[in-house]
Design an enzyme around this catalytic site. Sequence first.
Site, PDB file in Angstrom:
ATOM      1  N   PRO A   1       0.779  -1.251   0.000  1.00 36.83           N
ATOM      2  CA  PRO A   1       0.000   0.000   0.000  1.00 36.83           C
ATOM      3  C   PRO A   1       0.805   1.293   0.000  1.00 36.83           C
ATOM      4  CG  PRO A   1      -0.005  -0.946   2.188  1.00 36.83           C
ATOM      5  CD  PRO A   1       0.726  -1.925   1.301  1.00 36.83           C
ATOM      6  N   CYS A   2       1.495   1.561  -1.093  1.00 39.80           N
ATOM      7  CA  CYS A   2       2.242   2.814  -1.191  1.00 39.80           C
ATOM      8  C   CYS A   2       1.293   4.017  -1.250  1.00 39.80           C
ATOM      9  CB  CYS A   2       3.186   2.805  -2.389  1.00 39.80           C
ATOM     10  SG  CYS A   2       2.393   2.511  -3.957  1.00 39.80           S
ATOM     11  N   HIS A   3       0.015   3.764  -1.518  1.00 42.45           N
ATOM     12  CA  HIS A   3      -0.953   4.864  -1.512  1.00 42.45           C
ATOM     13  C   HIS A   3      -1.164   5.434  -0.105  1.00 42.45           C
ATOM     14  CE1 HIS A   3      -3.362   1.251  -0.684  1.00 42.45           C
ATOM     15  NE2 HIS A   3      -4.175   2.061  -0.011  1.00 42.45           N
TER      16      HIS A   3
END
Length: 173
Positions: free
Chosen positions: A142-144
């Site tokens: 989850p780089c978001h």
Amino acid sequence: MGTALKPLLVSYTTAHCMLGSVLLAWTAQGLCTALPGSDAAALLHDLRRRLPDAQLHALAADSAQERSAAVVAALNGAPGPQSFSLDPQGTEFQQRVWQALRNIPAGQTRSYAQLAQAIAQPGAVRAVGSACGANPIAVLIPCHRVLRSDGSLGGFHWGLDLKQRLLLRESRA
């Protein structure tokens, strides 16, 4: 005589999920790529760019459906643990960043600076940002969930609109 390295074997398919179209690819160890996008040729080009030495094989339709079902469910936000392994291909530094990303709980965010501290390299903020940008597995790594220190969205390989939608979805869950 040296021993030749075996090429990385990668099977892939496209599927549909809440992200729209997504190219999914697996090594023998697990899912190595989940790339959202609307252009199948561009997605395959991106996969080849990311894994230039890999031998790529398209999955047959029946096998593709079977392999992609659990991944699509996870991308769509299915609760609970994942029933598949992740095998993102990257440098040791990228692997450390991507592991730290997986430790950020859904609905929470961190700054790039906090992520750099989490991997014990507080001076590597820009490198952490680059590793986030190189993330080959959208949403599941989850780089978001990483924002700028001022709270603004920063960048996102797949577009800020999608980043904002993902964060909103997680904040409601």
